[in-house]
Design a protein around this motif. Structure first.
Motif, PDB file in Angstrom:
ATOM      1  N   GLY A 169       0.955  32.073  73.091  1.00 40.18           N
ATOM      2  CA  GLY A 169       0.206  33.182  72.510  1.00 40.18           C
ATOM      3  C   GLY A 169       0.456  33.189  71.016  1.00 40.18           C
ATOM      4  N   ASN A 170       0.901  34.299  70.502  1.00 35.62           N
ATOM      5  CA  ASN A 170       1.185  34.352  69.065  1.00 35.62           C
ATOM      6  C   ASN A 170       2.668  34.147  68.755  1.00 35.62           C
ATOM      7  OD1 ASN A 170      -1.481  34.807  68.423  1.00 35.62           O
ATOM      8  ND2 ASN A 170      -1.273  37.023  68.635  1.00 35.62           N
ATOM      9  N   ASN A 171       3.465  33.948  69.782  1.00 35.40           N
ATOM     10  CA  ASN A 171       4.890  33.733  69.547  1.00 35.40           C
ATOM     11  C   ASN A 171       5.199  32.253  69.384  1.00 35.40           C
ATOM     12  OD1 ASN A 171       5.437  36.474  69.752  1.00 35.40           O
ATOM     13  ND2 ASN A 171       5.799  36.357  71.960  1.00 35.40           N
ATOM     14  N   LEU A 172       6.237  31.997  68.593  1.00 35.29           N
ATOM     15  CA  LEU A 172       6.684  30.619  68.396  1.00 35.29           C
ATOM     16  C   LEU A 172       8.111  30.478  68.901  1.00 35.29           C
ATOM     17  CD1 LEU A 172       5.372  29.930  64.777  1.00 35.29           C
ATOM     18  CD2 LEU A 172       4.422  29.076  66.928  1.00 35.29           C
ATOM     19  N   PHE A 173       8.398  29.339  69.457  1.00 37.18           N
ATOM     20  CA  PHE A 173       9.727  29.065  69.976  1.00 37.18           C
ATOM     21  C   PHE A 173      10.255  27.786  69.340  1.00 37.18           C
ATOM     22  CE2 PHE A 173       7.627  31.651  72.998  1.00 37.18           C
ATOM     23  CZ  PHE A 173       8.613  32.466  73.546  1.00 37.18           C
ATOM     24  N   CYS A 174      11.538  27.793  69.004  1.00 38.58           N
ATOM     25  CA  CYS A 174      12.129  26.517  68.579  1.00 38.58           C
ATOM     26  C   CYS A 174      13.614  26.490  68.897  1.00 38.58           C
ATOM     27  CB  CYS A 174      11.858  26.238  67.099  1.00 38.58           C
ATOM     28  SG  CYS A 174      12.873  27.159  65.967  1.00 38.58           S
ATOM     29  N   ARG A 175      14.125  25.291  69.078  1.00 36.84           N
ATOM     30  CA  ARG A 175      15.544  25.103  69.350  1.00 36.84           C
ATOM     31  C   ARG A 175      16.229  24.759  68.048  1.00 36.84           C
ATOM     32  NH1 ARG A 175      17.307  23.711  74.616  1.00 36.84           N
ATOM     33  NH2 ARG A 175      18.816  22.219  73.833  1.00 36.84           N
ATOM     34  N   VAL A 176      17.352  25.416  67.811  1.00 33.06           N
ATOM     35  CA  VAL A 176      18.077  25.162  66.566  1.00 33.06           C
ATOM     36  C   VAL A 176      19.486  24.689  66.906  1.00 33.06           C
ATOM     37  CG1 VAL A 176      18.986  26.224  64.479  1.00 33.06           C
ATOM     38  CG2 VAL A 176      16.772  26.924  65.359  1.00 33.06           C
ATOM     39  N   PRO A 177      19.853  23.517  66.416  1.00 37.32           N
ATOM     40  CA  PRO A 177      21.210  23.047  66.683  1.00 37.32           C
ATOM     41  C   PRO A 177      22.231  23.808  65.826  1.00 37.32           C
ATOM     42  CG  PRO A 177      19.995  21.443  65.362  1.00 37.32           C
ATOM     43  CD  PRO A 177      19.063  22.580  65.620  1.00 37.32           C
TER      44      PRO A 177
ATOM     45  N   MET B  46       2.816  33.512  64.858  1.00 35.56           N
ATOM     46  CA  MET B  46       1.443  33.264  64.397  1.00 35.56           C
ATOM     47  C   MET B  46       0.721  34.590  64.170  1.00 35.56           C
ATOM     48  SD  MET B  46       1.213  30.000  64.307  1.00 35.56           S
ATOM     49  CE  MET B  46      -0.535  29.540  64.293  1.00 35.56           C
ATOM     50  N   PRO B  47      -0.175  34.630  63.187  1.00 29.25           N
ATOM     51  CA  PRO B  47      -0.954  35.844  62.962  1.00 29.25           C
ATOM     52  C   PRO B  47      -1.943  36.048  64.110  1.00 29.25           C
ATOM     53  CG  PRO B  47      -1.774  34.077  61.580  1.00 29.25           C
ATOM     54  CD  PRO B  47      -0.548  33.545  62.269  1.00 29.25           C
ATOM     55  N   ALA B  48      -2.238  37.303  64.381  1.00 35.49           N
ATOM     56  CA  ALA B  48      -3.212  37.590  65.433  1.00 35.49           C
ATOM     57  C   ALA B  48      -4.604  37.243  64.922  1.00 35.49           C
ATOM     58  CB  ALA B  48      -3.134  39.062  65.821  1.00 35.49           C
ATOM     59  N   LEU B  49      -5.377  36.575  65.758  1.00 36.46           N
ATOM     60  CA  LEU B  49      -6.735  36.191  65.361  1.00 36.46           C
ATOM     61  C   LEU B  49      -7.590  37.449  65.257  1.00 36.46           C
ATOM     62  CD1 LEU B  49      -8.798  33.865  64.933  1.00 36.46           C
ATOM     63  CD2 LEU B  49      -9.161  33.895  67.392  1.00 36.46           C
ATOM     64  N   ARG B  50      -8.226  37.622  64.137  1.00 34.74           N
ATOM     65  CA  ARG B  50      -9.083  38.797  63.888  1.00 34.74           C
ATOM     66  C   ARG B  50      -8.395  40.094  64.277  1.00 34.74           C
ATOM     67  NH1 ARG B  50     -12.806  35.825  66.933  1.00 34.74           N
ATOM     68  NH2 ARG B  50     -13.661  34.254  65.639  1.00 34.74           N
ATOM     69  N   GLY B  51      -7.147  40.219  63.887  1.00 32.87           N
ATOM     70  CA  GLY B  51      -6.468  41.460  64.199  1.00 32.87           C
ATOM     71  C   GLY B  51      -5.295  41.601  63.273  1.00 32.87           C
ATOM     72  N   ALA B  52      -4.647  42.745  63.390  1.00 35.33           N
ATOM     73  CA  ALA B  52      -3.510  42.963  62.519  1.00 35.33           C
ATOM     74  C   ALA B  52      -2.255  42.428  63.198  1.00 35.33           C
ATOM     75  CB  ALA B  52      -3.372  44.446  62.227  1.00 35.33           C
ATOM     76  N   GLY B  53      -1.227  42.199  62.407  1.00 34.36           N
ATOM     77  CA  GLY B  53       0.071  41.860  62.968  1.00 34.36           C
ATOM     78  C   GLY B  53       0.237  40.389  63.247  1.00 34.36           C
ATOM     79  N   ALA B  54       1.409  40.079  63.747  1.00 32.07           N
ATOM     80  CA  ALA B  54       1.743  38.690  64.025  1.00 32.07           C
ATOM     81  C   ALA B  54       2.723  38.658  65.178  1.00 32.07           C
ATOM     82  CB  ALA B  54       2.360  38.042  62.795  1.00 32.07           C
ATOM     83  N   GLY B  55       2.810  37.509  65.802  1.00 27.53           N
ATOM     84  CA  GLY B  55       3.789  37.320  66.865  1.00 27.53           C
ATOM     85  C   GLY B  55       5.182  37.147  66.281  1.00 27.53           C
ATOM     86  N   ASP B  56       6.135  36.926  67.140  1.00 35.15           N
ATOM     87  CA  ASP B  56       7.522  36.755  66.708  1.00 35.15           C
ATOM     88  C   ASP B  56       7.912  35.286  66.824  1.00 35.15           C
ATOM     89  OD1 ASP B  56       7.725  39.509  66.382  1.00 35.15           O
ATOM     90  OD2 ASP B  56       8.257  39.773  68.503  1.00 35.15           O
TER      91      ASP B  56
END
Ligand code: ZN
Ligand code: ZN
Length: 382
Positions: free
Chosen positions: A270-278, A321-331
Protein backbone atom coordinates in the motif's frame (compact mmCIF):
# COMPACT_ATOMS: atom_id res chain seq x y z
CA UNK A 1 -4.14 -18.94 -10.93
CA UNK A 2 -6.78 -21.23 -12.37
CA UNK A 3 -9.05 -19.59 -14.89
CA UNK A 4 -12.64 -19.15 -13.80
CA UNK A 5 -15.49 -20.66 -15.66
CA UNK A 6 -16.80 -18.27 -18.33
CA UNK A 7 -20.44 -18.84 -17.43
CA UNK A 8 -19.69 -18.24 -13.79
CA UNK A 9 -17.85 -15.02 -14.66
CA UNK A 10 -20.93 -13.66 -16.41
CA UNK A 11 -23.20 -14.94 -13.65
CA UNK A 12 -25.27 -17.17 -15.90
CA UNK A 13 -25.99 -20.88 -15.92
CA UNK A 14 -24.36 -23.37 -18.30
CA UNK A 15 -27.46 -23.69 -20.44
CA UNK A 16 -27.96 -19.94 -20.76
CA UNK A 17 -29.40 -18.60 -24.01
CA UNK A 18 -27.59 -16.04 -26.15
CA UNK A 19 -29.87 -13.35 -24.73
CA UNK A 20 -29.18 -14.37 -21.16
CA UNK A 21 -25.44 -14.37 -21.84
CA UNK A 22 -25.64 -10.92 -23.33
CA UNK A 23 -27.70 -9.67 -20.43
CA UNK A 24 -25.26 -11.18 -17.93
CA UNK A 25 -22.37 -9.57 -19.71
CA UNK A 26 -24.00 -6.15 -19.85
CA UNK A 27 -24.76 -6.24 -16.16
CA UNK A 28 -21.15 -7.14 -15.35
CA UNK A 29 -19.67 -4.68 -17.82
CA UNK A 30 -21.69 -1.80 -16.43
CA UNK A 31 -20.84 -2.73 -12.87
CA UNK A 32 -17.11 -3.17 -13.57
CA UNK A 33 -16.63 -0.51 -16.20
CA UNK A 34 -13.35 1.41 -15.70
CA UNK A 35 -15.15 4.74 -15.72
CA UNK A 36 -16.94 3.69 -12.57
CA UNK A 37 -13.98 1.97 -10.99
CA UNK A 38 -11.07 4.33 -11.36
CA UNK A 39 -7.88 2.95 -9.83
CA UNK A 40 -9.47 -0.31 -8.84
CA UNK A 41 -7.19 -3.03 -10.19
CA UNK A 42 -9.52 -5.76 -9.02
CA UNK A 43 -12.48 -4.38 -10.95
CA UNK A 44 -10.21 -3.87 -13.91
CA UNK A 45 -9.12 -7.49 -13.85
CA UNK A 46 -12.72 -8.65 -13.54
CA UNK A 47 -13.74 -6.34 -16.33
CA UNK A 48 -11.18 -7.90 -18.61
CA UNK A 49 -12.22 -11.33 -17.47
CA UNK A 50 -15.86 -10.57 -18.30
CA UNK A 51 -14.81 -9.28 -21.71
CA UNK A 52 -12.86 -12.38 -22.39
CA UNK A 53 -15.73 -14.60 -21.30
CA UNK A 54 -18.22 -12.72 -23.45
CA UNK A 55 -15.86 -12.69 -26.41
CA UNK A 56 -16.09 -16.47 -26.39
CA UNK A 57 -19.68 -17.10 -25.34
CA UNK A 58 -21.24 -14.64 -27.77
CA UNK A 59 -19.68 -16.48 -30.68
CA UNK A 60 -21.48 -19.70 -31.49
CA UNK A 61 -18.35 -21.44 -32.77
CA UNK A 62 -16.13 -20.41 -29.89
CA UNK A 63 -18.89 -21.20 -27.43
CA UNK A 64 -19.22 -24.71 -28.84
CA UNK A 65 -15.45 -25.18 -28.57
CA UNK A 66 -15.49 -23.92 -25.01
CA UNK A 67 -18.43 -26.12 -24.01
CA UNK A 68 -16.53 -29.08 -25.34
CA UNK A 69 -12.92 -28.44 -24.34
CA UNK A 70 -13.09 -25.72 -21.71
CA UNK A 71 -10.29 -23.18 -21.52
CA UNK A 72 -7.97 -25.59 -23.32
CA UNK A 73 -9.76 -24.61 -26.52
CA UNK A 74 -8.10 -21.18 -26.48
CA UNK A 75 -4.81 -21.90 -24.82
CA UNK A 76 -2.84 -19.58 -27.10
CA UNK A 77 -5.54 -17.17 -27.98
CA UNK A 78 -6.43 -14.58 -25.42
CA UNK A 79 -5.22 -13.03 -22.28
CA UNK A 80 -2.03 -11.36 -23.26
CA UNK A 81 -0.30 -9.56 -20.48
CA UNK A 82 3.20 -9.24 -21.80
CA UNK A 83 3.89 -6.28 -19.63
CA UNK A 84 6.78 -4.94 -21.63
CA UNK A 85 7.16 -1.21 -21.65
CA UNK A 86 6.31 0.52 -24.85
CA UNK A 87 3.17 0.81 -26.80
CA UNK A 88 3.32 -2.45 -28.65
CA UNK A 89 0.83 -4.52 -26.76
CA UNK A 90 -2.38 -2.61 -27.08
CA UNK A 91 -3.91 -5.27 -29.28
CA UNK A 92 -5.87 -7.43 -26.90
CA UNK A 93 -6.74 -4.57 -24.68
CA UNK A 94 -7.96 -2.25 -27.37
CA UNK A 95 -10.04 -4.88 -29.07
CA UNK A 96 -11.63 -5.99 -25.83
CA UNK A 97 -12.42 -2.42 -25.16
CA UNK A 98 -13.89 -1.30 -28.40
CA UNK A 99 -16.08 -4.33 -28.17
CA UNK A 100 -17.63 -3.13 -24.95
CA UNK A 101 -18.08 0.34 -26.28
CA UNK A 102 -19.75 -0.97 -29.38
CA UNK A 103 -21.91 -3.19 -27.38
CA UNK A 104 -22.98 -0.90 -24.63
CA UNK A 105 -23.36 2.12 -26.81
CA UNK A 106 -25.05 0.26 -29.61
CA UNK A 107 -27.67 -0.99 -27.23
CA UNK A 108 -28.07 2.18 -25.25
CA UNK A 109 -28.69 4.12 -28.40
CA UNK A 110 -31.90 2.44 -29.27
CA UNK A 111 -30.95 -1.04 -30.34
CA UNK A 112 -30.23 -0.10 -33.90
CA UNK A 113 -28.19 -3.17 -34.58
CA UNK A 114 -31.20 -5.46 -34.46
CA UNK A 115 -33.10 -3.77 -37.26
CA UNK A 116 -31.51 -2.51 -40.40
CA UNK A 117 -28.04 -1.75 -39.14
CA UNK A 118 -27.43 1.93 -39.50
CA UNK A 119 -23.90 3.13 -39.65
CA UNK A 120 -21.85 3.89 -36.66
CA UNK A 121 -19.24 6.57 -36.66
CA UNK A 122 -16.09 4.49 -36.51
CA UNK A 123 -14.53 5.43 -33.22
CA UNK A 124 -10.77 5.28 -33.03
CA UNK A 125 -9.18 2.53 -30.96
CA UNK A 126 -8.19 3.00 -27.38
CA UNK A 127 -4.49 2.64 -26.89
CA UNK A 128 -2.58 1.13 -24.05
CA UNK A 129 0.86 2.29 -23.07
CA UNK A 130 2.82 0.38 -20.43
CA UNK A 131 5.07 2.64 -18.45
CA UNK A 132 7.64 1.21 -16.07
CA UNK A 133 9.03 3.55 -13.46
CA UNK A 134 11.19 3.40 -10.34
CA UNK A 135 9.87 3.58 -6.82
CA UNK A 136 11.60 6.93 -6.39
CA UNK A 137 9.68 8.26 -9.40
CA UNK A 138 6.44 6.90 -7.99
CA UNK A 139 7.29 8.76 -4.80
CA UNK A 140 7.85 12.14 -6.42
CA UNK A 141 5.55 11.83 -9.41
CA UNK A 142 6.98 12.76 -12.77
CA UNK A 143 6.48 14.46 -16.07
CA UNK A 144 7.29 12.12 -18.90
CA UNK A 145 7.28 12.45 -22.65
CA UNK A 146 6.10 9.29 -24.32
CA UNK A 147 5.92 8.38 -27.98
CA UNK A 148 3.02 6.29 -29.19
CA UNK A 149 2.36 4.91 -32.63
CA UNK A 150 -1.18 5.98 -33.36
CA UNK A 151 -3.50 7.30 -36.02
CA UNK A 152 -4.16 11.02 -36.26
CA UNK A 153 -6.55 13.09 -38.33
CA UNK A 154 -5.32 13.59 -41.89
CA UNK A 155 -4.07 17.13 -42.41
CA UNK A 156 -4.87 17.19 -46.10
CA UNK A 157 -8.58 16.42 -45.87
CA UNK A 158 -9.11 17.29 -42.20
CA UNK A 159 -10.53 13.88 -41.50
CA UNK A 160 -13.22 13.84 -44.19
CA UNK A 161 -11.32 11.41 -46.40
CA UNK A 162 -12.34 13.35 -49.52
CA UNK A 163 -10.01 15.19 -51.85
CA UNK A 164 -10.30 18.96 -51.92
CA UNK A 165 -12.78 19.08 -49.06
CA UNK A 166 -15.60 17.47 -51.08
CA UNK A 167 -18.35 16.07 -48.90
CA UNK A 168 -18.68 12.26 -48.81
CA UNK A 169 -21.79 10.95 -50.55
CA UNK A 170 -24.41 8.65 -49.16
CA UNK A 171 -23.55 5.19 -50.41
CA UNK A 172 -25.78 4.33 -53.38
CA UNK A 173 -25.62 0.58 -52.76
CA UNK A 174 -26.98 0.59 -49.23
CA UNK A 175 -28.56 4.05 -49.07
CA UNK A 176 -26.37 4.86 -46.10
CA UNK A 177 -27.41 1.86 -44.01
CA UNK A 178 -23.99 0.23 -44.16
CA UNK A 179 -25.65 -3.13 -44.76
CA UNK A 180 -27.28 -4.88 -47.65
CA UNK A 181 -29.82 -7.68 -47.73
CA UNK A 182 -29.88 -10.51 -50.15
CA UNK A 183 -32.54 -13.11 -50.68
CA UNK A 184 -31.27 -16.69 -50.45
CA UNK A 185 -34.05 -19.15 -50.81
CA UNK A 186 -36.40 -18.54 -47.93
CA UNK A 187 -33.89 -16.51 -46.00
CA UNK A 188 -32.91 -12.95 -46.09
CA UNK A 189 -29.21 -12.57 -45.42
CA UNK A 190 -27.91 -9.30 -44.15
CA UNK A 191 -24.28 -8.41 -44.60
CA UNK A 192 -21.92 -5.50 -44.56
CA UNK A 193 -22.22 -3.33 -47.65
CA UNK A 194 -19.36 -4.21 -50.03
CA UNK A 195 -19.31 -0.74 -51.59
CA UNK A 196 -18.73 1.31 -48.46
CA UNK A 197 -17.54 -1.41 -46.05
CA UNK A 198 -20.28 -0.52 -43.64
CA UNK A 199 -19.48 3.16 -43.47
CA UNK A 200 -22.67 4.19 -45.21
CA UNK A 201 -20.81 6.76 -47.25
CA UNK A 202 -18.63 6.72 -50.30
CA UNK A 203 -16.09 9.20 -51.50
CA UNK A 204 -15.82 10.18 -55.12
CA UNK A 205 -12.28 11.46 -54.91
CA UNK A 206 -10.57 9.84 -51.98
CA UNK A 207 -7.88 11.93 -50.35
CA UNK A 208 -4.49 10.71 -51.58
CA UNK A 209 -2.71 11.32 -48.31
CA UNK A 210 -4.93 8.94 -46.35
CA UNK A 211 -6.56 6.81 -49.08
CA UNK A 212 -9.92 8.13 -48.00
CA UNK A 213 -9.57 6.98 -44.39
CA UNK A 214 -9.49 10.46 -42.94
CA UNK A 215 -6.61 9.50 -40.74
CA UNK A 216 -2.95 8.63 -41.10
CA UNK A 217 -0.57 6.60 -39.00
CA UNK A 218 1.84 8.64 -37.05
CA UNK A 219 4.07 8.54 -34.01
CA UNK A 220 2.72 10.99 -31.52
CA UNK A 221 4.70 12.50 -28.67
CA UNK A 222 2.79 13.31 -25.54
CA UNK A 223 3.83 14.84 -22.30
CA UNK A 224 2.11 13.02 -19.49
CA UNK A 225 1.91 13.86 -15.86
CA UNK A 226 2.29 10.88 -13.54
CA UNK A 227 1.05 11.87 -10.08
CA UNK A 228 2.94 10.98 -6.93
CA UNK A 229 1.81 7.81 -5.22
CA UNK A 230 1.05 5.65 -8.27
CA UNK A 231 1.61 1.94 -7.94
CA UNK A 232 1.71 -1.09 -10.19
CA UNK A 233 -1.71 -1.39 -11.75
CA UNK A 234 -2.55 2.30 -11.60
CA UNK A 235 -4.17 3.35 -14.83
CA UNK A 236 -4.17 6.86 -16.15
CA UNK A 237 -6.69 7.75 -18.80
CA UNK A 238 -5.96 10.45 -21.32
CA UNK A 239 -9.30 11.10 -22.95
CA UNK A 240 -9.16 11.71 -26.68
CA UNK A 241 -5.48 10.76 -27.01
CA UNK A 242 -6.09 7.38 -28.61
CA UNK A 243 -6.43 6.72 -32.32
CA UNK A 244 -8.38 9.13 -34.47
CA UNK A 245 -11.65 7.73 -35.76
CA UNK A 246 -12.29 6.85 -39.37
CA UNK A 247 -13.42 9.80 -41.46
CA UNK A 248 -13.82 12.16 -38.59
CA UNK A 249 -15.28 9.59 -36.15
CA UNK A 250 -14.65 10.14 -32.43
CA UNK A 251 -11.14 9.66 -31.12
CA UNK A 252 -10.30 6.83 -28.74
CA UNK A 253 -8.60 7.23 -25.40
CA UNK A 254 -5.08 6.47 -24.30
CA UNK A 255 -4.56 4.46 -21.15
CA UNK A 256 -1.23 4.49 -19.39
CA UNK A 257 -0.66 1.43 -17.27
CA UNK A 258 1.90 1.93 -14.55
CA UNK A 259 4.34 -0.68 -13.41
CA UNK A 260 6.64 0.21 -10.56
CA UNK A 261 9.94 -1.67 -10.55
CA UNK A 262 11.01 -3.56 -7.49
CA UNK A 263 13.33 -1.61 -5.25
CA UNK A 264 16.65 -2.87 -3.92
CA UNK A 265 15.91 -1.73 -0.41
CA UNK A 266 12.24 -1.03 0.05
CA UNK A 267 9.28 -3.28 -0.15
CA UNK A 268 5.97 -1.58 -0.60
CA UNK A 269 2.65 -2.53 0.86
CA UNK A 270 0.00 0.00 0.00
CA UNK A 271 1.54 3.29 1.01
CA UNK A 272 3.84 1.79 3.62
CA UNK A 273 7.46 0.91 3.00
CA UNK A 274 9.43 -1.83 4.67
CA UNK A 275 13.16 -2.35 4.84
CA UNK A 276 15.65 -4.41 6.78
CA UNK A 277 18.48 -2.55 8.44
CA UNK A 278 21.59 -4.32 9.64
CA UNK A 279 22.79 -3.29 13.10
CA UNK A 280 25.87 -4.42 14.90
CA UNK A 281 25.57 -6.77 17.83
CA UNK A 282 26.92 -4.10 20.15
CA UNK A 283 24.48 -1.41 18.95
CA UNK A 284 21.66 -3.86 19.42
CA UNK A 285 22.82 -4.78 22.91
CA UNK A 286 23.90 -1.38 24.18
CA UNK A 287 21.56 0.85 22.20
CA UNK A 288 22.65 3.56 19.80
CA UNK A 289 21.78 5.82 16.91
CA UNK A 290 21.80 4.63 13.33
CA UNK A 291 21.08 6.41 10.07
CA UNK A 292 18.74 4.86 7.56
CA UNK A 293 18.14 5.91 3.95
CA UNK A 294 14.65 7.13 3.12
CA UNK A 295 12.76 7.04 -0.18
CA UNK A 296 12.99 10.82 -0.59
CA UNK A 297 16.75 10.40 -0.98
CA UNK A 298 17.55 11.66 2.51
CA UNK A 299 18.47 9.89 5.70
CA UNK A 300 16.72 9.59 9.05
CA UNK A 301 18.26 9.01 12.44
CA UNK A 302 16.78 6.14 14.36
CA UNK A 303 17.37 5.39 18.00
CA UNK A 304 18.03 1.73 18.70
CA UNK A 305 16.84 0.91 22.20
CA UNK A 306 19.09 -1.12 24.46
CA UNK A 307 18.66 -4.85 24.16
CA UNK A 308 16.96 -4.77 20.74
CA UNK A 309 16.41 -8.21 19.26
CA UNK A 310 16.81 -9.12 15.65
CA UNK A 311 13.49 -8.68 13.88
CA UNK A 312 12.41 -5.74 16.02
CA UNK A 313 10.26 -3.35 13.97
CA UNK A 314 10.34 0.40 14.26
CA UNK A 315 8.15 2.92 12.56
CA UNK A 316 9.10 6.22 10.94
CA UNK A 317 5.87 8.11 10.59
CA UNK A 318 4.93 9.59 7.22
CA UNK A 319 8.20 8.40 5.64
CA UNK A 320 6.37 6.05 3.30
CA UNK A 321 4.73 6.71 -0.07
CA UNK A 322 2.40 9.67 -0.59
CA UNK A 323 -1.27 8.87 -0.99
CA UNK A 324 -2.37 9.03 -4.61
CA UNK A 325 -4.67 12.02 -5.09
CA UNK A 326 -5.02 12.45 -1.39
CA UNK A 327 -3.44 13.96 1.62
CA UNK A 328 -0.88 12.28 3.84
CA UNK A 329 1.60 9.52 3.38
CA UNK A 330 2.24 6.01 4.55
CA UNK A 331 4.84 5.07 7.13
CA UNK A 332 8.23 3.50 6.79
CA UNK A 333 8.94 0.40 8.86
CA UNK A 334 12.42 -0.77 9.53
CA UNK A 335 13.22 -4.21 10.78
CA UNK A 336 16.48 -4.65 12.63
CA UNK A 337 18.76 -7.43 11.48
CA UNK A 338 21.39 -7.95 14.15
CA UNK A 339 24.69 -8.91 12.62
CA UNK A 340 26.88 -11.42 14.32
CA UNK A 341 30.50 -10.28 14.16
CA UNK A 342 32.87 -12.29 12.01
CA UNK A 343 36.66 -12.46 11.64
CA UNK A 344 37.23 -11.76 15.30
CA UNK A 345 40.71 -11.09 16.61
CA UNK A 346 42.07 -13.17 19.42
CA UNK A 347 41.43 -10.37 21.86
CA UNK A 348 37.82 -9.98 20.75
CA UNK A 349 37.23 -13.69 21.08
CA UNK A 350 38.71 -13.63 24.54
CA UNK A 351 36.41 -10.77 25.55
CA UNK A 352 33.37 -12.52 24.16
CA UNK A 353 34.22 -15.69 26.08
CA UNK A 354 34.61 -13.58 29.14
CA UNK A 355 31.26 -11.95 28.39
CA UNK A 356 29.62 -15.31 27.88
CA UNK A 357 30.92 -16.51 31.18
CA UNK A 358 29.63 -13.41 32.96
CA UNK A 359 26.34 -13.63 31.17
CA UNK A 360 25.63 -17.21 32.16
CA UNK A 361 27.01 -16.77 35.68
CA UNK A 362 25.46 -13.48 36.65
CA UNK A 363 22.85 -12.32 34.25
CA UNK A 364 20.66 -15.12 33.01
CA UNK A 365 18.48 -12.55 31.21
CA UNK A 366 21.08 -11.68 28.65
CA UNK A 367 21.37 -15.28 27.53
CA UNK A 368 18.16 -14.56 25.66
CA UNK A 369 20.22 -12.17 23.58
CA UNK A 370 22.54 -14.97 22.52
CA UNK A 371 19.71 -17.33 21.94
CA UNK A 372 18.12 -14.75 19.68
CA UNK A 373 21.34 -14.37 17.75
CA UNK A 374 21.44 -18.11 17.46
CA UNK A 375 17.84 -18.33 16.29
CA UNK A 376 18.58 -15.59 13.78
CA UNK A 377 21.31 -17.72 12.27
CA UNK A 378 19.17 -20.81 12.46
CA UNK A 379 16.46 -19.00 10.59
CA UNK A 380 18.97 -17.83 7.98
CA UNK A 381 20.11 -21.38 7.45
CA UNK A 382 16.64 -22.83 7.34
ZN1 ZN B 1 -6.90 12.70 -46.07
ZN1 ZN C 1 -22.87 1.13 -48.65
Amino acid sequence: MAKRDYYEILGVSKGASADEIKKGYRTKAKELHPDRNADNPKAEAQFKEANEAYEVLKDANKKAAYDRYGHAAFENGMGGGGGRPGAGSQGDFASAFSDVFDDLFGDFMGGQRGGGGGRRAARGNDLRYNLRIDLEEAYTGLQKTITVPTAVECDTCHGSGAEGGAEPQTCPTCSGMGKVRAQQGFFTVERTCPTCNGMGQTIKNPCKSCQGQGRVEKEKSLSVNIPAGVETGTRIRLAGEGEAGMRGGPTGDLYIFIEVREHKLFEREGNNLFCRVPVSMTDAALGGDIEVPTIDGGRSRVKIPQGSQSGRQMRLRAKGMPALRGAGAGDMFIELAVETPVNLTGKQKELLREFDKLATDNNPQSTSFFSSVKSFWDSMKG
